[in-house]
Write an enzyme that holds these catalytic residues in place. Structure first.
Site, PDB file in Angstrom:
ATOM      1  N   CYS A  86       0.775  -1.232   0.000  1.00  0.00           N
ATOM      2  CA  CYS A  86       0.000   0.000   0.000  1.00  0.00           C
ATOM      3  C   CYS A  86       0.805   1.281   0.000  1.00  0.00           C
ATOM      4  O   CYS A  86       1.946   1.329   0.476  1.00  0.00           O
ATOM      5  CB  CYS A  86      -0.865   0.071   1.254  1.00  0.00           C
TER       6      CYS A  86
ATOM      7  N   GLY B 283       1.406  -0.195  -5.000  1.00  0.00           N
ATOM      8  CA  GLY B 283       0.173  -0.975  -5.088  1.00  0.00           C
ATOM      9  C   GLY B 283      -0.580  -0.620  -6.349  1.00  0.00           C
ATOM     10  O   GLY B 283      -1.018   0.515  -6.496  1.00  0.00           O
TER      11      GLY B 283
ATOM     12  N   ASN C 197      -1.168   1.323   5.419  1.00  0.00           N
ATOM     13  CA  ASN C 197      -0.143   0.550   4.736  1.00  0.00           C
ATOM     14  C   ASN C 197       0.515  -0.309   5.803  1.00  0.00           C
ATOM     15  O   ASN C 197       0.905   0.190   6.851  1.00  0.00           O
ATOM     16  CB  ASN C 197       0.891   1.512   4.115  1.00  0.00           C
ATOM     17  N   GLY C 198       0.607  -1.614   5.542  1.00  0.00           N
ATOM     18  CA  GLY C 198       1.234  -2.500   6.514  1.00  0.00           C
ATOM     19  C   GLY C 198       0.353  -3.684   6.819  1.00  0.00           C
ATOM     20  O   GLY C 198      -0.588  -3.981   6.073  1.00  0.00           O
TER      21      GLY C 198
ATOM     22  N   TYR D 135      14.180  -2.300  -2.370  1.00  0.00           N
ATOM     23  CA  TYR D 135      13.306  -2.532  -3.514  1.00  0.00           C
ATOM     24  C   TYR D 135      12.065  -1.619  -3.593  1.00  0.00           C
ATOM     25  O   TYR D 135      11.712  -1.138  -4.659  1.00  0.00           O
ATOM     26  CB  TYR D 135      12.852  -3.989  -3.498  1.00  0.00           C
TER      27      TYR D 135
END
Lengths: 496, 496, 496, 496
Positions: free
Chosen positions: D22, D48, D123-124, D268
């Site tokens: 996310c 995402g 997010n997570g 990344y």
């Protein structure tokens, strides 16, 4: 991929009709449960063209498909049905009364409970839905939809009972209004009707498997057999046993009260080939026309139905009066979209997209136009205009139901009271003049009662729900008394 | 973006009907030409549901919009109509006879000529289309569509005349068959009908501006006035003059021959409210039913129309016979898609998606089913089955047209001759048994002629086109004689 | 279902680039011809993102699929490829130069000839296309598309030769300009390149089956082997023999002239991994950067490429100058749509949707920005702005090609001459100021020639096509001399 | 209109990468809140690509738009943004880790509470999400989505606090795991980060209005200023006051713990131009490449990045080693769909759709391939194959991060442990052989720590989250310990 995206609807003329919100269908124990449900919903399409949903259970998992649009737009796709495996399914086709148009409002709604999942679909409306919703939110519940059905799910989830049947009954006992409801659990198909049976619900069977649906026409399409109507205040629990047999448990959710079916099912909503409350809708409508001919005769050359609602009554009127029945208005089958009107306006434009005058049966004639009901009267004006433009010598409107004065709170979408024609004019002659007709007459309330049930209205104990004509609401109206219906809207408007 | 992509169609039952291929509409001199054309095509939708196209000219540029699907699916969009400016437009709604389903086949077709652009749309079929196409290709012409209309465009392009009217007449003189054709040039709207007037075409006016269309119902929807039918073999050239006035030039493309309108326009194709060849289609159909009642009386309790085609004839049958007319079959308005049939088959499945038996009017009754025509008979079998399942005591079928023995080559899509019911059984009793009816009767050819035109068929000089019943083709059949229709297909199959 | 409907395109920045119109691919004799063609077109996608088409022949029938959008949007669908059976196929991916955006313009185009069908696809542009089209229309030809390719089809159809190869050669001999062309008949795959070889075309083979395509990258993706470039003025006819073997016939369509490949293929169009005219495009671009470093050195801290076109040249510049190469601009891979700019405008908005400054490599640094070319300069302004906003101390622009002064007529879509930056300012300092750079330099024409071919430009006999830089057009320009390009548009604007 | 309908995704190669779930963005007090949120989400698209949602509040009503697909597919439409009025908005772009793909799972999620509505996006991933969900269902809560975010909503709804801020803090204190969270109420924008700050979250401002977003690149695109990172365990409450001013209240949700940012953000996930935890991601990646060159030098002719992840590290490797950096692999920008592979298989097919070997830089060369990480190794095999086919003399793989042994539970979608390359081979030589490389080396954990933070790993108190390399999980794993992740799935599979 929006969930509130463009919707194809079969528009009614100018919105000048009443809308029913829903049809329901459920089946237990049949290997092609979802396919049969899709067919059943197709037969119930007239009860709601906005969206359709099906939930099935395959012994492992509940699956849901919900789509805006007609049943045939989506559930004719083998890939869609393949996503609904299992021998148990319930489905729903809807026109929204409460709850905005959004996919998350499309029924059946589902909840994962401690006792296992449950899906619920209903036709009708709760008169205390808003009140209950407020109590639930105050108690920490989260409402994802703006549908009243979700309130029932919350009540089931919060019930202190452990068994799903008990939880279901516990929940609906807290709800007031008119409803026919189906629920699907991992082993059960449950059907319930409100205490006075405002909305219809019938039970049938196919190859020994129980089916519940809003109208008998959904049994006919799949070759199923009609068993009986679900009674008012009744809960029927069909359960799949480990050995594959099905048990049926019939209970009462409330103390017995006399049944009062909604008269508008007979006047307009139900399909003419359906049998509602044990009575042929078609025969009831023809009777309305016959009684209307007795009550409001007129010298004329031809009886012309306003398609399609007025057709059986027109036939009854013609048979009773001896005036020939003729198709003076031709319906265009390719409706659905609103065309752009030229700047140089066309007379009766909106009506002409859907109907046209059959001049050969109109010109020089005294025409009796028979319609099922008049709501706002805006369409009637255009139809009369079109008939006169086609050369009618006289136009007499005969309406096969009484004047509508009051709004509904049980699942029928009615305009504001002051938009109703009956509330705008003090007498029928003023209405006739407004519409442009040479004369206008409505069926009496007793004429309607006799057409449907054989007897006049019993004012002390009316046999049917009839408040739109009489103001006699069959239940208390908690939400309405608490506040205006406008505040019922959620503050989240989900466009996508 | 494929040009042969998914198409929404209103399926007829099992393909067990005949299909007409087209409706045309054109108007000259009106500021909202495209909007009116869209409305006109909507009224002609019954003549072709596969695709619709409109070409307009705004004084500078020709513009085309062509879309698969119903008129209302696309031409209700203001953005689409905004792309069609100008006071001149022609439109076309089609069901394909020759030419595969692909957008590049959708009419009107357009060509840029040395003398300026020209758009052409037509209803009908050329009996020498393939022959002419071959000659053109041998002469270096490139055919982009598989439509016969393109052949006409090529002939116009290659004509040695300099004037567009002369080129047009030069081209259609080379074509044989049945057609009603409209053409649009930078200043002209041209209408033409084949030498014996097989396909219909009428002229009307709105605010003094000329209109041509397939049926009068397209005039009614926009409030236009009917002027007259375009005559067989006639070419009418309406031209916009520099001063804004419109001149009308009426010519003959061929030597006069007697007119022979297609009887199937009266039996099935035209809308009942249309006036074709000066005769009300509705009245003609009622007459067919009345004549049928005289020719093939039967003792019965109820006359039931097979919707919708059989309805006027059924009413005529009932009025003539005195047997009550009742809606024993209810039509579902939400058709269009083929639902999946359960493995455990449902009796009369295909029919039930679209119709249902109104048990209250059927059970225990002797039923006369009135239909407009029987093609392959497959639907009739299912309808009889459904009626019997609903409890009918007897089922008598009465068909308001004669038996169909021969294929059509003038724009009606007929099945192979050996698929026609009439060619499968030697007598009517065998047919009745095959269908499952207690009796079966067809209207005689004279009964049909009298219903439409008042007089019996004149065998030496038949008043109408009637080869499907009689084998008497009104023109020679060049393509058919040259080879099989199968080879008519282009070798390019364009899926996208 | 419109044929001119919504198109998804990968927009270039503000249109401030040159567009190549097409890529072509063809294969003969391979059982999966269409699948391989789809892959080849995917590798050629950079040559045209507007639409893609494939025509195959299966021994019986030609089939076409044409779709607006990217190759991957449609030809990844197994159902689409299944509609393209056969061992012979040609395909085309296009960006339109002439001809509006409409599906009927998407190549390959097809014609049914007396000698059998033929499909044609080409990359390039004819300088006498309009002139020929006019002659054809005067001769009675009907043009359905606005594509120049159709002109070739007409010439083939009207050729007096009987053999398809002879007809093809007869047709292209009448055409002038720059083109690489593929044709597919019932037995042949024909490839042809214009007399001076402006546009590229290579020949390869897979399992012994011949392939032609615009660039070698389309061979690499399918693991095919490069054989040689098709020569300028050459026609190669591959024919499937009855015994399944393939014969290859190599001819000249014209008298030999020296080859002059388009320099812009090296500067911008071709993919860096392609080998064009025997030279690695990547190496050529690095050489351009190296030569630029020699011609226009500057003191700086970092060399930053303008992605993606400027990257190889930037690497060359860095290697030659010894200044570190760094990614000072990061490209957003999710481009394609134009977002709405807030009212309160964002600096360098359009550029920021696609690129962002990598502040860590920019702030406080003297930056050399290396770009492949400058057309209008509007993007350069925004990029410099973005780099300065990220804290650059100095910004020096180095352009790896000469200034562009002249429009192209061979398949590159160039803006009007007065929109070109080089025509708006008399000297490079004024341009630098306009763009906001501290300095600006362009590669010299000789520097470019040496980078690509090893030698400086031979002014008497230039080795490459370079008119955009020099005004030296390699052919006469018939259409341009006859009139303006604007009038090339057909008068039929087909939106649907 | 299905809510689970077809989704366009940018596929990564064979799923052989790790996925982040996310990106979040929120802004308070700006008149174009939704427009700016859409731009911010576009810049965060790499986090995402499955779906994107925005919720705004206009002072009266919350509005939601949620769509499957890329931000640019929907939020570039003015009509969509017009449905999101108001000066406050939060948005979310997602790749799913927990929760199936269905529109009702797309964030932000919304709940109507007694204290007013609240929307939440995060997010997570929660390591006790399933455990909490079970407790909530047992307590009568209904979960409509399968998203962990809904659990937070329920905890807020059921909190005993009256103030929305207190409820929010009360809720997140009950959750464990790694998360960056935004909430929107009628007056507040709340931002929170997990106790050790696994997932990133930064604070910025535009025209004095506060913004929170996952990475700084979302500030850059709209020209906003970076203020600071939200600290681990911090909650920042921005509130719109009645006078239009905004107050900012900074709190701690938990007792302070040392921050441990996820190393994979540097390796990344994050965009190279972002600054995470105060460090340039691009610089960190270059450092990784430099350290790798020191740790694992090799004699070679050329350093080639595996695009796009390996590019900065490859540049670092080249600068450190002195071996020239060259684009030996060219990326095709038009990816996104999986093409059909011919039956006669193409070597390295999947890779070739997205990358191609630049033969001129490969043939005859000793190649160092630099990649960011290796997960399953399936892509590496194909890339080596492609490089060898292009004529490489030697292929040496250098990976700019350590071997991955352990799954993630904080929002990164990792394959099953036994699918990870590092778990399949005991030593690096066996891996090299498996992949087909001449040699293979991974960056050491200390090399990585130094590249990112300047210091080696402190084993007693690691500065970063690094369990995928080391097995050292920074929190307890309640759900995992309780049962397998598989049972996390809801039993309602909603296809539509």
């Amino acid at each position: 991929m929006s969930d509130g995206a463009a919707i194809t609807m079969i528009d009614e003329l100018d919105g000048d009709t009443l809308h029913e919100e829903c049809g329901v269908f459920g089946i237990l124990g049949h290997p092609e449960a979802a396919t049969l449900t899709a067919l059943g919903l197709h037969a119930l399409q007239h009860r709601g063209q906005e969206a359709a949903g099906i939930v099935s259970f395959d012994g492992q998992q509940f699956r849901a498909e919900k789509h805006m649009g007609l049943v045939g737009d989506h559930y004719t796709n083998p890939a869609t049905l393949a996503k609904l495996p299992g021998a148990m399914a319930i489905g729903h086709t809807r026109y929204s009364t409460t709850g905005e148009v959004a996919l998350r409002n499309v029924q059946p709604l589902f909840a994962e409970l401690e006792v296992g999942g449950i899906a619920v679909a209903h036709n009708g409306n709760f008169t205390n839905g808003l009140t209950m919703r407020r109590q639930l939110i105050a108690g920490g519940a989260i409402c994802q939809s703006t549908s009243d059905t979700e309130v029932v799910l919350h009540l089931i989830a919060r019930s202190r009972y452990t068994n799903s049947t008990d939880r279901f009954i516990d929940a609906i006992r807290q709800m007031e209004g008119g409803y026919s409801m189906l629920a699907l659990t991992r082993t059960k198909l449950i059907a319930a009707r409100d205490p006075i049976g405002i909305r219809p619900l019938v039970m049938g069977e196919l190859d020994g498997k129980p089916i519940f649906c809003s109208e008998t026409c959904a049994l006919d399409i799949i070759g199923a057999k009609y068993i009986r109507d679900v009674e008012n205040g009744e809960v029927i629990i069909c359960e799949m046993q480990p050995d594959g047999s099905i048990t049926i448990d019939e209970r009462k959710s409330t103390n017995p009260q006399p049944e009062r079916l909604c008269l508008f099912e007979y006047v307009y909503f139900a399909r003419p080939d359906s049998v509602v409350g044990g009575r042929s809708v078609y025969v009831a409508r023809k009777n309305m026309g016959m009684n209307l001919a007795k009550e409001a005769a007129v010298e004329a050359d031809v009886v012309v139905p306003v398609p399609d609602g007025g057709t059986p009554a027109a036939l009854g009127y013609a048979q009773q009066s001896g005036i020939p029945f003729e198709y003076g208005i031709i319906r265009n089958h390719y409706v659905g979209r609103t065309f752009i009107e030229p700047t140089q306006q066309i007379r009766a434009f909106g009506v002409k997209l859907k109907h046209s005058a059959n001049r050969a049966m109109i010109a020089g004639k005294r025409v009796v136009l028979v319609d099922d009901s008049i709501v706002r009267g805006t369409t009637s004006i255009k139809i009369v205009q079109m008939i006169r433009d086609a050369g009618a010598k006289e136009v007499h409107i005969r309406v096969a139901s009484p004047m509508i004065f009051y709004p509904d709170f049980y699942g029928i979408d009615t305009p504001d009271a002051d938009k109703l024609l009956a509330n705008q004019y003090s007498d029928v002659n003023a209405m006739a003049k407004h519409i442009g007709a040479d004369s206008l007459a409505f069926l009496s309330i007793d004429g309607l009662y006799q057409a449907v049930g054989g007897e006049a209205r019993n004012p002390k104990k009316p046999q049917f729900t009839d408040h739109y004509f009489t103001g006699d609401y069959p239940t208390r109206l908690l939400d309405k008394d608490a506040e205006t219906a406008g505040s019922k809207r959620s503050v989240l408007a989900a466009g996508g």
